[in-house]
Each structure stands twice: as structure tokens, then as C-alpha cells.
Design a protein around this motif. Structure first.
Motif, mmCIF file in Angstrom:
data_model
loop_
_atom_site.group_PDB
_atom_site.id
_atom_site.type_symbol
_atom_site.label_atom_id
_atom_site.label_comp_id
_atom_site.label_asym_id
_atom_site.label_seq_id
_atom_site.Cartn_x
_atom_site.Cartn_y
_atom_site.Cartn_z
ATOM 1 N N VAL A 23 4.977 1.695 -2.979
ATOM 2 C CA VAL A 23 5.879 1.663 -1.830
ATOM 3 C C VAL A 23 7.024 0.720 -2.144
ATOM 4 N N ILE A 41 2.245 -0.621 6.447
ATOM 5 C CA ILE A 41 1.686 0.275 5.439
ATOM 6 C C ILE A 41 0.255 0.594 5.838
ATOM 7 N N ALA A 50 -1.657 4.388 -0.127
ATOM 8 C CA ALA A 50 -0.761 4.274 1.021
ATOM 9 C C ALA A 50 -0.453 5.682 1.519
ATOM 10 N N ASN A 104 4.026 4.658 5.559
ATOM 11 C CA ASN A 104 4.816 3.484 5.230
ATOM 12 C C ASN A 104 6.118 3.551 6.014
#
Length: 128
Positions: free
Chosen positions: A95, A103, A110, A113
């Protein structure tokens, strides 16, 4: 001065006055814990800059609306105190670093986000 403090809060206010049960993210080893936990229950990480009024407002709004205690485990990262952890989060979970940032981790990845005004409990709820 007190008008601004009432609107934005003060930079020296305790960040622990929340009704949420945050787990403070203060050690790189906790990222392994987060990955493990996320296989049974999603984990969220809220990255917060304690010197930024936008970040403070996003955090307070999120905390006021948060009602997902049973569905997600929340971690809180003080970005200014733990920049190396933030950098590792960006690398491990692929990310881009932002602040404030939310997140959501599930099965070690993930899956959601967002940052700034996109941090919304209703939107998070749809990802769980």
C-alpha cells in the motif's frame, strides 16, 4: 484559542481518550501478529499523524461511528513515533503510505485501503 481547541482539539491532548479499544502498534514484530490474527478475524490499522488536524478530525469521526468491535480487531499507529513501522506496512501490504490512513487486513493481505475523507465506517462495514 479555545474555540480552535474545541473544534480541532489540541496537539498535546491525550490520544488515548477514545472509547475504542485500540491496540497500539509500536513494534515491527506486531506485523507478524497482525498477519496471523487476520486469518481468523480481520484487522484494521489506523495510521495517524498526531500533529495533523485533518488526521485528528478523521480519527475522531471514525471513532465516533465505529461499532464493529465484534467483527474487526483495531490497531493504532502513531505515525510520528513509529515511521519505520509505517514504512514496513507499505512494503508488506503493498500500500502507498498516506496519513491518515485506514488499512483492512484479511488473510495476511490488505483488502481495503483508504485515506483522508474516504475513511468511513459505513464503507469499512461493506468490506467485512
Amino acid at each position: 484559542m479555545s474555540l480552535f481547541k474545541n473544534i480541532f482539539g489540541s496537539s498535546d491532548e491525550s490520544e488515548n481518550s477514545s472509547k475504542m479499544s485500540w491496540t497500539q502498534l509500536t513494534d515491527l514484530g506486531q506485523l507478524n501478529e497482525i498477519i496471523d490474527l487476520s486469518t481468523t478475524k480481520p484487522v484494521l490499522i489506523f495510521k495517524h499523524s498526531t500533529r495533523c488536524s485533518i488526521s485528528r478530525m478523521a480519527l475522531k469521526q471514525f471513532e465516533n461511528e465505529f461499532d464493529l468491535e465484534e467483527k474487526v480487531t483495531p490497531y493504532f499507529l502513531d505515525l510520528l513515533e513509529n515511521r519505520s513501522i509505517s514504512n514496513e506496512i507499505a512494503t508488506r501490504f503493498d500500500v502507498e503510505h498516506q496519513s491518515p490512513q485506514l488499512i483492512l487486513i484479511k488473510d495476511g493481505k490488505a483488502i481495503y485501503n483508504v485515506s483522508h475523507s474516504d475513511i468511513q465506517v459505513d464503507d469499512l462495514r461493506t468490506k467485512l
